[in-house]
Scaffold this motif. Structure first.
Motif, mmCIF file in Angstrom:
data_model
loop_
_atom_site.group_PDB
_atom_site.id
_atom_site.type_symbol
_atom_site.label_atom_id
_atom_site.label_comp_id
_atom_site.label_asym_id
_atom_site.label_seq_id
_atom_site.Cartn_x
_atom_site.Cartn_y
_atom_site.Cartn_z
ATOM 1 N N LEU A 142 68.061 46.013 82.861
ATOM 2 C CA LEU A 142 66.751 45.659 82.299
ATOM 3 C C LEU A 142 66.086 46.871 81.652
ATOM 4 O O LEU A 142 65.452 46.762 80.600
ATOM 5 C CB LEU A 142 65.843 45.077 83.392
ATOM 6 C CG LEU A 142 66.236 43.695 83.916
ATOM 7 C CD1 LEU A 142 65.390 43.325 85.132
ATOM 8 C CD2 LEU A 142 66.089 42.634 82.817
ATOM 9 N N ASP A 145 66.995 47.462 78.165
ATOM 10 C CA ASP A 145 66.560 46.411 77.233
ATOM 11 C C ASP A 145 67.631 45.356 76.961
ATOM 12 O O ASP A 145 67.663 44.758 75.882
ATOM 13 C CB ASP A 145 66.088 47.008 75.902
ATOM 14 C CG ASP A 145 64.648 47.490 75.978
ATOM 15 O OD1 ASP A 145 63.931 47.045 76.891
ATOM 16 O OD2 ASP A 145 64.247 48.305 75.133
ATOM 17 N N GLY A 147 67.741 42.538 78.456
ATOM 18 C CA GLY A 147 67.061 41.243 78.502
ATOM 19 C C GLY A 147 67.334 40.543 79.830
ATOM 20 O O GLY A 147 68.371 40.758 80.464
ATOM 21 N N GLY A 331 62.630 49.038 71.267
ATOM 22 C CA GLY A 331 62.981 48.149 72.376
ATOM 23 C C GLY A 331 62.472 46.734 72.192
ATOM 24 O O GLY A 331 62.681 46.103 71.159
ATOM 25 N N GLN A 332 61.784 46.242 73.207
ATOM 26 C CA GLN A 332 61.328 44.848 73.201
ATOM 27 C C GLN A 332 60.317 44.560 72.087
ATOM 28 O O GLN A 332 60.193 43.423 71.651
ATOM 29 C CB GLN A 332 60.714 44.507 74.565
ATOM 30 C CG GLN A 332 61.703 44.516 75.719
ATOM 31 C CD GLN A 332 62.750 43.419 75.598
ATOM 32 O OE1 GLN A 332 62.433 42.279 75.288
ATOM 33 N NE2 GLN A 332 64.008 43.767 75.836
ATOM 34 N N ASN A 333 59.597 45.587 71.623
ATOM 35 C CA ASN A 333 58.673 45.359 70.503
ATOM 36 C C ASN A 333 59.412 44.905 69.256
ATOM 37 O O ASN A 333 58.871 44.184 68.425
ATOM 38 C CB ASN A 333 57.880 46.637 70.180
ATOM 39 C CG ASN A 333 56.850 46.952 71.234
ATOM 40 O OD1 ASN A 333 56.401 46.043 71.942
ATOM 41 N ND2 ASN A 333 56.484 48.202 71.360
ATOM 42 N N LEU A 335 61.756 42.827 69.203
ATOM 43 C CA LEU A 335 61.981 41.385 69.298
ATOM 44 C C LEU A 335 60.779 40.611 68.766
ATOM 45 O O LEU A 335 60.938 39.545 68.172
ATOM 46 C CB LEU A 335 62.259 40.987 70.752
ATOM 47 C CG LEU A 335 63.496 41.617 71.395
ATOM 48 C CD1 LEU A 335 63.697 41.054 72.795
ATOM 49 C CD2 LEU A 335 64.728 41.351 70.547
ATOM 50 N N LYS A 360 68.388 52.844 75.200
ATOM 51 C CA LYS A 360 68.201 51.409 75.417
ATOM 52 C C LYS A 360 69.104 50.608 74.478
ATOM 53 O O LYS A 360 68.646 49.785 73.689
ATOM 54 C CB LYS A 360 66.735 51.041 75.210
ATOM 55 C CG LYS A 360 65.815 51.757 76.197
ATOM 56 C CD LYS A 360 64.380 51.313 76.076
ATOM 57 C CE LYS A 360 63.509 51.962 77.132
ATOM 58 N NZ LYS A 360 62.117 51.476 77.094
ATOM 59 N N ILE A 363 69.401 46.608 73.551
ATOM 60 C CA ILE A 363 68.676 45.853 72.526
ATOM 61 C C ILE A 363 69.648 45.119 71.612
ATOM 62 O O ILE A 363 69.306 44.092 71.020
ATOM 63 C CB ILE A 363 67.762 46.808 71.711
ATOM 64 C CG1 ILE A 363 66.799 46.032 70.817
ATOM 65 C CG2 ILE A 363 68.587 47.786 70.909
ATOM 66 C CD1 ILE A 363 65.777 45.218 71.551
ATOM 67 N N ALA A 366 70.015 41.859 73.371
ATOM 68 C CA ALA A 366 68.767 41.097 73.412
ATOM 69 C C ALA A 366 68.408 40.497 72.064
ATOM 70 O O ALA A 366 68.012 39.336 71.964
ATOM 71 C CB ALA A 366 67.632 42.004 73.908
ATOM 72 N N VAL A 367 68.544 41.280 70.986
ATOM 73 C CA VAL A 367 68.127 40.788 69.673
ATOM 74 C C VAL A 367 69.103 39.728 69.150
ATOM 75 O O VAL A 367 68.713 38.779 68.461
ATOM 76 C CB VAL A 367 67.965 41.960 68.680
ATOM 77 C CG1 VAL A 367 69.307 42.518 68.223
ATOM 78 C CG2 VAL A 367 67.133 41.537 67.472
ATOM 79 N N GLU A 370 68.015 36.631 70.849
ATOM 80 C CA GLU A 370 66.713 36.172 70.352
ATOM 81 C C GLU A 370 66.844 35.412 69.046
ATOM 82 O O GLU A 370 66.228 34.357 68.858
ATOM 83 C CB GLU A 370 65.784 37.384 70.160
ATOM 84 C CG GLU A 370 64.403 37.036 69.628
ATOM 85 C CD GLU A 370 63.586 36.224 70.612
ATOM 86 O OE1 GLU A 370 62.790 35.377 70.148
ATOM 87 O OE2 GLU A 370 63.720 36.428 71.837
#
Length: 402
Positions: A142, A145, A147, A331-333, A335, A360, A363, A366-367, A370
């Motif tokens: 986590l 990043d 997810g 990172g999460q921003n 997304l 990270k 990502i 994660a992306v 997403e």
């Protein structure tokens, strides 16, 4: 009577004599005194205002080179202006081939991502993998990043495989972790940048993203990638709102011989994009790359502009690629940005920049989850040829190290 006349005559004569004396005296007073004889030993008098100053004949005359002018050095003699030499055209660079570029840059990626791989291997190497250890493994993923959902999938897969495996040597653990990470990253996704439609030329690629992610630089580097793979390119500088964006893109293009279409600063981006595709068709190039504005990732005028650019370009031909540039360090921003852009443009691929500057690397996973589209290119440095096609195997090997 005669006496009166005589008196009048005498008075006239007297008055005339007096007048003559007065006039004579005035004339005598107004006459200047005779000039004195010149003294040849005296210095010459200073010239008065309006008089012409004359250099004494007995002084040597100075040339113009010897006279100091106020506020500068003495002028040199006037010479013929030199002939204007034509500057040589900038030398066209030949970028290195892109095949295996990520493998060559893997050391750079390893330096930033090793913490993730080493952390996971250290935890998995514990003699007893209790619940606390598995929670630590989850936290590690986590933090990188990856997810929530992908992390849960990875941990479940690892727990099952470790239970079946029983004893765990370091080599077995590394192989196990590599297989599970590859499943997560995905090896069956088509990661080629679509630039060669079968039925027409040129291929049309639109690059979108927030300013500051390296979007314009990435467009220029992508031109180098395409040229390195043997394609001809026209660049469309449709980011007309950011100062010097067109100059920056044109400089990238000139280095590899790509022509840049640009418009006035603050002009209509859609018009520039339209003209770029038109020029590309007339020139018969393989690919047109369009750099777009990215002032804010909000659903305001910018998103309307992007939609308009897409519609105008598609009057020529459909878009072959819409690449979203994201800064891996956000990172999460990133997304959040990805969701907003995906609502306006049908994103077909992701470019992750600055992947060498963050630990990270999750990502990537994660992306992809997403947006449901693959990471196609990654930036691993500031060099001109540090943009590489994304290769899952090389990426995972960099994560877990040798």
């Amino acid at each position: 009577m005669e006496t009166v006349i005589l008196a009048v005559v005498i008075a006239v004569v007297v008055l005339g004599a007096i007048g003559g004396l007065v006039i004579g005296s005035r004339r005598r007073r107004s006459l200047p005194p005779p000039p004195a004889a010149p003294d040849i030993t005296a210095p010459p008098a200073e010239p008065h205002v309006g008089d012409e100053a004359e250099t004494p004949h007995d002084e040597p005359r100075r040339t113009i080179e010897e006279v100091d002018l106020p506020g500068g050095s003495a002028p040199t003699a006037v010479a013929e202006p030199p002939a204007v030499e034509e500057l040589p055209a900038p030398e066209i660079e030949i970028p290195e081939p892109t095949a295996g570029r990520l493998v060559r840059l893997r050391a750079r990626l390893s330096r930033s991502q090793n913490a993730l791989g080493k952390g996971l291997l250290t935890l998995l190497s514990r003699e007893h993998l209790d619940e606390e250890t598995w929670e630590e493994i989850e936290d590690t993923l986590l933090t990188a990043d990856v997810g929530v959902q992908p992390t849960q999938e990875l941990v479940e897969g690892l727990r099952e495989r470790v239970k079946v495996l029983g004893t765990r040597t370091p080599e077995e653990l590394r192989g196990l972790l590599r297989e599970e990470l590859l499943k997560l990253v995905g090896t069956d996704m088509d990661r080629t940048v679509k630039t060669e439609p079968e039925d027409r030329k040129p291929g049309i690629v639109m690059v979108v993203g927030v300013n500051g992610t390296g979007k314009t630089t990435t467009t220029g580097k992508l031109a180098r990638v395409l040229v390195a793979d043997g394609r001809t390119v026209v660049l469309g500088a449709a980011d007309t709102f950011r100062a010097a964006a067109a100059d920056q893109l044109q400089t990238w293009g000139e280095r590899v011989g790509a022509y840049t279409v640009r418009g006035p600063e603050g002009g209509d981006p859609a018009s520039v994009a339209f003209d770029a595709v038109k020029e590309g068709k007339e020139m018969g190039v393989d690919v047109v790359l369009i750099d777009t504005a990215g002032r804010l990732h909000t659903k305001t005028g910018l998103m309307d502009e992007l939609g308009k650019v897409k519609r105008v370009v598609e009057k020529h031909a459909p878009l072959d690629e819409a690449l979203l540039v994201l800064d891996a360090t956000t990172g999460q921003n990133g997304l959040v940005q990805a969701r907003v852009f995906a609502e306006v443009v049908d994103i077909t691929g992701i470019v992750l920049t600055k992947l060498d500057g963050t630990a990270k690397g999750g990502i990537v996973v994660a992306v992809q989850r997403e947006l449901g589209v693959p990471v196609k290119l990654v930036g691993l440095g500031e060099g001109a040829d540090d943009l590489a096609p994304f290769e899952p195997e090389a990426f995972v090997d960099a994560l877990i190290g040798e």
